[in-house]
Structure formats: C-alpha cells, structure tokens
Design a protein around this motif. Structure first.
Motif, PDB file in Angstrom:
ATOM      1  N   TRP A 139      13.423 -23.755 -12.178  1.00 24.88           N
ATOM      2  CA  TRP A 139      13.690 -22.888 -13.324  1.00 24.88           C
ATOM      3  C   TRP A 139      12.881 -23.265 -14.555  1.00 24.88           C
ATOM      4  CZ3 TRP A 139      16.189 -18.399 -13.193  1.00 24.88           C
ATOM      5  CH2 TRP A 139      17.051 -18.144 -12.108  1.00 24.88           C
ATOM      6  N   GLU A 140      12.601 -24.567 -14.687  1.00 27.35           N
ATOM      7  CA  GLU A 140      11.959 -25.018 -15.940  1.00 27.35           C
ATOM      8  C   GLU A 140      10.657 -24.267 -16.215  1.00 27.35           C
ATOM      9  OE1 GLU A 140      13.248 -26.908 -18.216  1.00 27.35           O
ATOM     10  OE2 GLU A 140      15.033 -27.417 -17.047  1.00 27.35           O
ATOM     11  N   THR A 141       9.979 -23.835 -15.145  1.00 21.11           N
ATOM     12  CA  THR A 141       8.708 -23.126 -15.353  1.00 21.11           C
ATOM     13  C   THR A 141       8.931 -21.685 -15.796  1.00 21.11           C
ATOM     14  OG1 THR A 141       8.650 -22.425 -13.045  1.00 21.11           O
ATOM     15  CG2 THR A 141       7.554 -24.492 -13.584  1.00 21.11           C
ATOM     16  N   ARG A 142      10.189 -21.213 -15.760  1.00 26.01           N
ATOM     17  CA  ARG A 142      10.457 -19.807 -16.031  1.00 26.01           C
ATOM     18  C   ARG A 142      10.989 -19.520 -17.426  1.00 26.01           C
ATOM     19  NH1 ARG A 142      10.041 -16.519 -11.428  1.00 26.01           N
ATOM     20  NH2 ARG A 142       8.974 -17.794  -9.882  1.00 26.01           N
ATOM     21  N   PHE A 143      11.361 -20.556 -18.144  1.00 26.99           N
ATOM     22  CA  PHE A 143      11.963 -20.292 -19.444  1.00 26.99           C
ATOM     23  C   PHE A 143      10.908 -19.906 -20.465  1.00 26.99           C
ATOM     24  CE2 PHE A 143      15.104 -23.510 -17.739  1.00 26.99           C
ATOM     25  CZ  PHE A 143      16.012 -22.538 -17.354  1.00 26.99           C
ATOM     26  N   ARG A 144      11.273 -19.034 -21.382  1.00 27.27           N
ATOM     27  CA  ARG A 144      10.356 -18.681 -22.455  1.00 27.27           C
ATOM     28  C   ARG A 144      10.156 -19.903 -23.334  1.00 27.27           C
ATOM     29  NH1 ARG A 144      11.816 -13.146 -25.275  1.00 27.27           N
ATOM     30  NH2 ARG A 144       9.920 -13.706 -26.394  1.00 27.27           N
TER      31      ARG A 144
ATOM     32  N   ARG B  95      15.191 -26.629  -4.541  1.00 27.76           N
ATOM     33  CA  ARG B  95      15.713 -25.538  -5.334  1.00 27.76           C
ATOM     34  C   ARG B  95      14.611 -24.983  -6.216  1.00 27.76           C
ATOM     35  NH1 ARG B  95      20.420 -24.658  -5.714  1.00 27.76           N
ATOM     36  NH2 ARG B  95      21.727 -24.615  -3.918  1.00 27.76           N
ATOM     37  N   PHE B  96      14.821 -23.769  -6.595  1.00 31.14           N
ATOM     38  CA  PHE B  96      13.907 -23.052  -7.467  1.00 31.14           C
ATOM     39  C   PHE B  96      13.662 -23.848  -8.751  1.00 31.14           C
ATOM     40  CE2 PHE B  96      13.467 -19.516 -10.618  1.00 31.14           C
ATOM     41  CZ  PHE B  96      12.269 -19.031 -10.137  1.00 31.14           C
TER      42      PHE B  96
END
Lengths: 490, 490
Positions: free
Chosen positions: A91-96, A88-89
C-alpha cells in the motif's frame, strides 16, 4: 524479458529500490516472470537501467524478504512465486504523497497539568439541560431528524443561525448559510471548491496544524504570515498578496490559535482594502467568537466587508460542546451553493441529532447561559495565567496577552528550545505544545503554546511555576543572547 | 499600458471574453487603468491580442454593465472606477471547474407516491428506545461524548464494530477500523488518500450519483462498468483493469444502487482474482448489508480476500437511521492509518452523540431487533413491487429482481425515455428517478429506478399501476423496436 521498459520516478517519495521491487513483484504475480526463472544479475540489471548496483541489490533483497525471490550462492536469484501468496499488497506505494503525517504527541498522563489541550467540563445544570434537549428534540421532530436531511443543514437550526448572523451584521441578503461539521470541515469544503493542487493559500504562521495540514494534504502551496501581538502584519500581507497571488487568505482575527492574538480594528479594515485591491477572498475563522474575557468585541471582517469577499466560519465547538461536530459558514450565495454541493458529496449532511439538540439549546437560551459561564470561567483562568506569567517567569520570556479564547503564546530566549523544555516539564507532570507544532514557513522552536482554558486557576499557577523553575535553571544558557532588546513576538 | 501581458486560457471553462473582462476589471480596481483613461478601441485590442473583435466587444460590454466602463459614441470607452465600488467580486471565475453541479430533482408533492427516495418511518417502540438510548448515553459517558474525541471513532462503538466485523470475517488481525460520517465520507476519504486528480477509478454504471460525482469533483477520471442482472461483468472488469490501470475499483456486491443487482459468489471470487492479478484495490460498498429479504447472505469480498486488497465500507444509514451520519470502514492497517489522518483533517471526528447513541442501541440489541423489523417490512414491499411489475407492466418492460435493499431497476422498450414517463407520472402523483441520474459512461435514458422500500405494499401496487397504464398507452410507439428479443438489463 523487456527490462528496459522499467522506468522510475526520481521525484517520488518512494525510494527507487522500492519502485523497482514493486514492479518486479508485479511481474512475478502476473506471471510475466514465471516461477523458477532467473533474474538478471544485479550488476547487469543496474547497467541496463542506469542504476547503482546497490539499488538493484536492495530491491532483490526486499523481494527475497517478501518470499518472492530465492538467492542461491553462485547461481543467482530465482523467482519463487509460491512465496508470492504470502506477500501482501504494498500500500505504501499507493498513497498520495501530499498527505502529511498527523502531528504526534504522546498523551498526557491523567494526573498531569495539561496545557496541551482544552477539555470542557460542563457543569451539572448544563448536563441536565443537554439531556432534556436531546429528549425534546426527538419528541418534537424525530421524523425529520432520523431521515436524510438537507445538505445545507437542519432547517430550524439553519434559520436560527441565519437570524443571529443577520442581527450581528455577519450575513447580508446576498449571502447564504450552510451547516458544517465544525470549522475544520468549513475549511475542507473551501479547499475543495476554491483551491486546486499547486495553487497558493496564505495562513497565519504559527497556525494550528489542522488548518495547515488540510491544505498541504490537498496539494496546495501554503505560505505563512507572521503573527505578532496584534495578529498578522498588513505590510507583509500586502507583499505576499502581490508575490503569491493566493486563492485564499485564511485568518483568525479573534484570539488566534496558537498565539491568542487579535487583529485591531484598523488592521481589519486594511485587510479588507488589500483583499479588494488584490481581488482575493478572505476566510475569517471566528471559532473563538463569544469567548472574549476583557474589553469590547471588535467588528468581524465579515461585517466590515462591502465587496462580498469574506467567507465567515464559526462553530459550536469552542463555545458549546466540541464532541458535537456542528459549525456553520456564511458566504456569498454563489459560494455557499458550491459549498453545499461539495458538502453533499463529502458526507451528505451534518449529523441531524446534534443539530437538533443544539437548536433546542440555542432556542431555549441555554447556549447563551452556558457561554456566559464559559466566559466567567475563562476570564478567571486567563487572569491566573497572565499573573502567574508576570510573577514567575524569567524576564527574558515573552508572553502574549490575549483578551479571550484559550491559548497563550510564550517565546523563550534564544537558544532555548521548547521541545527540550517539554521533556523536562513532563517529568514534573506538566505538558504543553511546543511551537514547532505550529510552524508554517518559519520555525517556532523557541516558542510554546499554553492552553489555559481547561485548567483551574490554582492548577494554572502551579503549572507555570514548574515551567518558571525550569526556565530559571536554564536561563544562564540563554543570557548571552537575550540581552540587548526584547525579541519580537512572532 | 502593457496590453500584451494579457494572456488567456483557452482550456478554461471560463469564456475568453470573461477572462478578459476580469483582468481589465482587476486593472481598474488596482488603479493600473486609472479613472477617466480611455481603453483601446475593440478592433485595435483584438488585433494586439489575436482575439476576435466581438470577443473584446463582449468584454467591454460586461465591464460597462458592471459600471466600470462608460462608452461615449464616437469617442471610445472610458474607465469609470467610481462605478467599481458597486461591482461585487466575480466568484464564478474562481470555482474549481471539476465540481459537478448537484443533480436537481423537483421535490415530490407531499401526497405523491414517492418511488424516488426512501424515507424510514421508525415504529413507536424504536422511537422510545432511541430516546432512552440518548438519555443513557449522556448519563453514562457525557464527559467523553462532549469532548473532542478520537478521529478513528468513539471507543465503545469502535470496539463493538470491530468485534462484529471480526466475527463476520470482515476484519483480520492486520486490519483496522475507523468510524466515518456514513459511507459517503468513506469514499471521500479514500479519494483523498488514494487517488490523485487525473488518475482513474472504475465504478458501476449505472451508479448512485454521489459516488460518481465525488470522484469527478476530485478531478478523477471515472469509468463505468456495465451492471447486469448479476452485477458487473468480470470480462469487462478484466478489460478495463488492463486498459485504464485504475487506482481503485468501487463495487456494491449486495443490492446495488440503483439496479438492486447482487454479484454471485463465483463472480466475487473472480473479482478478487482480477484484483490480485492487476494489483488493484477494491472498495466494497456494503451499505445495504443486513437488508436481504430472500435467500442466503453471500460472503463479502472482504471476507474472501486473501491479498489484503479489499477496503470495506458500511453504515448505519440504511440499516438504522439515515439522519445519524455514522458509518465505518475496515481496511489494511496502513490504509486505515492514512484514512484516520485524512479524517482528522476533514472534520476532526464523527459526531460523538450519535456514535454513543448508536453504540447503546447496538449493545442493547435494539439495532438487531430494528433491523429484523426493517427486513420484514422490506420483504413485503419487495414482493409487492415484483408482483405488481409482473402483473401490470407491459411485457416489453424489463425489471430487475433483487433479493434485498431498496431499489428496482426498470428498462423501458426503445425508444421510450424515462424522463418523458416521469413528466406524465408526476401528473398522476407518482415520482421516481429516471435512469439518466445514474449515467457514468453509458446513457440510461430508457431506464428508471423504483425505490420500493419506503412505501406500503398497496401504495407500491397503485404506483406501479399508474406507470403501467401510462406505458400501455405509450407502448405502440415502442413496439416496432421491442420485438425481436429481450433487451439486456444494464
């Protein structure tokens, strides 16, 4: 394979190995690294990228765990993109990175003496009045209530609030008023309109976490102003205004959360003089307005302001029903216009059913009657809390003496830690919030907040007795340092 | 006087002369330039600062108008700080420049045929049901409703929504759900959590201004994806994903606002393939869900997503009562956790009275019945709009043929401008929104939105007849260019 194009952000909160594994996973998914291809040996890739070999190994391991890579002993690591379907993608790398984790607090047992939060328990007549008001609001004005409404607020409520604010000196002809979803949204809108990431804001220290974290999440520099028995110190305010050149100063002059402290009249005037001198807007959070149990109300900063520098926030949350998210903001018209525009982009407008119900309760005088009841209850609870603190707590424990609101602030003698006390108190069915929840620039680990407003006087006394017993048992540990003077209340 | 310390930001939207006057006003107020002192002659200061003399003169003039400076012919300009008392703080220099002005639209006359907005008019039984639901909600659960509640939403409503989303394939075990104050807040929270200022987002072009302006206000780069009769073009999406590397793509696959277009199944699958390939999250705004009047519902992007890349937004706003600000968001759990944290900092939680009322209406099957009624009404109105367009409009006018929702998109033949048409239509009691309201990266001045969902079939026909007459009269101007092919619907 152009490995050298891989670059890393060492300032990022995402560890380098994770940045690397995310980039490689991307290449695998996009087919840049096709199925079955062999990755460079960790030592070789580490050399190429100037990374530690263990970093590269950790990245490969993460990919292997994700099923994107298969290691064969002695042969190396091979891409296995069929496994990629299962991945799965990330997400943790995408949060501000600026978004602070919300403060976590284990929920209180239902039968515990809960000094951690304030639950209103409206009396029977208030419940009946509320039910009637909901019916009446819908009977009288359903067509407007159920449509999209104005971003600045439901007309009748807004007019009622405006008259009240004018009568109290909290609104001038050059001001305007907008309805918000509580004071919290008032602050959120102000952050959006007036503070860019990287700019500074001054707030009280300790302060309730919602105010601090809201600015931190917006990437704003938050600097704390110490709070004493009489609120912030204007000498420190002056220094910090000169040093930080903040975009805003946020203060709660009445019954501050968590200390309960109120700013005296002369300090209010001095805050305004400093605001004018440094041309810095002041946000006055008056969420505990109406909840004074002793003495006379002091003039608000807003009513004393002659420079048009004060933005005034208030809410029905503490003075009526917290579950109905309706507050308001009075500000110079140019500011209000911007806040209304920001409000429209944030949630179009505040819920109209609750606005209409609160308007009916307000117009019919029910809210004022309910507030008198809250004041009578609150007064008895404050007296119970203060007398229990006086009678029972070890002399080394300092406590604030608020004249209203919901909270008392206790300062334990060094080296006691309020989190340790909480762990013990929990076992005896008592919970409160340790001071560290409210830290801004200083540590408040030796302090704690007791919210007295939601408990009966006898519960308050019982709870404080539990804390007193624990503290008396712990006191020897503290005695060596608590002699020699009363610690400042901060 | 250390004049050289004055520096200016030529990238700022605040003109240089105003930056200069603000700095000088600050010095006057702080006493750095004491009362009665003489300012440098404009020519001299301009030379020192490397500014044009007229710029300095304009700054002095502004100070004079503010009463901070007095000019004496032949002697120069003198500080007059007593006048400073009368000067109010200059807020305009403090606002974040990214905040777009809200779109202004003169209100429609009460008796006009209003194609500009959609006003729900609930029937009698729905009003009665709503009133009962409010009473019941308070009777059954006032203690919880009136307290501060969970940031993720009122428990019973959240569970009901979660079951429904699971049953519809819009929620998987690895997802979570939070209640928001409408879809607009869903987007606001996503911007806060996932997009930093300066980063890019792709949205439909045209799009409703709230989506565009929300991101612009957050300092985000907004790039438009053209919308045709079948929604966005996946070829353009692919190019823009490669070129912009956006943090999010926001799409409305059903009955997009303003075009009414829906994305066919194969395009939905391609959007997901592209999202996976470019590892880019998709925000699916399904605010018109439930409002299909013709054909079969298509699967949502969320239900087709196998990569955990889709965030699903929906609301009771269009499908129930817009004035009650309650929507929801289904997202992978890591995202939902962050959104809930951001929600807590934004407004603590969504109003609980409205959540509880909508829960009662939902649980008792009232909302479903109400939605059927909305669909029946909407269907008749859509048919009326399409047949009137077919029968009455000049052949050169293109119009979309939506299968649901509230809006129709018209494309006028060049060089006609929809704002000009609106000016004439107003005189005949008809209003609509001209296409320029919805511009992102392209101009839509030749297009317009007709919102049919709020008018009776006969009103719709009358209104379109007015537009048709005006267009027939204007058509000769356009004929030269409208020959030679049907213009693309964008």
């Amino acid at each position: 394979m152009n490995w050298q194009t891989l670059s890393f952000d060492s300032g990022s909160p995402v560890p380098i190995y994770r940045q690397l594994s995310a980039r490689l996973a991307g290449w695998i998914r996009e087919g840049v690294l096709p199925d079955g291809s062999r990755l460079l040996p960790t030592r070789e890739l580490a050399g190429l990228l100037g990374l530690n070999r263990t970093t590269v190994a950790a990245a490969y391991e993460a990919l292997e765990q994700d099923g994107l890579l298969k290691a064969h002993v002695g042969r190396g690591s091979f891409v296995c993109s069929t496994g990629g379907r299962a991945v799965r993608f990330d997400w943790e790398t995408r949060f501000r990175p600026s978004l602070p984790a919300p403060p976590s607090f284990p929920p209180a047992e239902p039968d515990s003496l809960n000094f951690a939060s304030w639950r209103h328990r409206p009396s029977g007549w208030a419940m009946t009045a509320l039910r009637d008001a909901a019916g009446q609001a819908l009977d009288r004005d359903a067509a407007a209530i159920l449509q999209l409404g104005p971003s600045e607020g439901y007309g009748p409520l807004r007019e009622w609030l405006w008259s009240g604010m004018q009568a109290a000196g909290n609104a001038r002809p050059e001001d305007d008023l907008l309805v918000t979803s509580g004071c919290q949204q008032g602050l959120d809108l102000l952050a959006k309109v007036l503070v860019a990431p990287g700019e500074s804001v001054l707030i009280e220290d300790p302060v309730y976490p919602g105010a601090r974290d809201l600015f931190l999440a917006a990437g704003v520099q938050v600097h704390g102003l110490a709070v004493g028995a009489e609120g912030i110190f204007t000498t420190e305010l002056e220094q910090e205004l000169a040093r930080r050149r903040p975009r805003l100063v946020v203060v709660t002059p009445n019954f501050q959360n968590p200390t309960g402290a109120s700013l005296p009249l002369e300090a209010r005037r001095e805050v305004l003089r400093l605001a004018a001198r440094f041309q810095t807007p002041i946000v006055e959070n008056d969420v505990y307005a109406g909840l004074r149990y002793r003495g006379e109300d002091l003039p608000t900063l807003k009513s004393l302001d002659t420079e048009g520098l004060v933005i005034y926030l208030r809410s029905f949350s503490k003075a009526a029903f917290p579950g109905l998210r309706v507050g308001w903001c009075v500000a110079p018209r140019a500011v209000a216009r911007r806040l209304i525009a920001a409000k429209q982009l944030t949630d179009l407008h505040t819920d109209q059913l609750s606005q209409a119900v609160l308007y009916r309760l307000a117009a019919d005088g029910i809210l004022e009657r309910y507030l008198s009841e809250l004041r009578a209850t609150g007064s008895a609870r404050l007296e119970a809390a203060l007398s229990a603190c006086c009678d029972l707590l070890p002399a080394e424990v300092e406590f604030s003496a608020p004249n209203g609101g919901a909270h008392l602030w206790l300062h334990l003698p060094a080296p006691l830690d309020a989190s340790d006390l909480l762990a013990r108190a929990r076992d005896h069915g008592v919970v409160f919030l340790p001071g560290r929840f409210f830290d801004v620039s200083r540590s408040h680990s030796g302090a704690l907040r007791l919210t007295f407003a939601g408990l009966e006087p006898d519960q308050i006394r019982r709870g404080i007795a539990v804390l007193a017993d624990l503290l008396h048992a712990l006191a020897p540990a503290a005695q060596g340092r608590s002699e020699g003077g009363v610690p400042a209340l901060v």
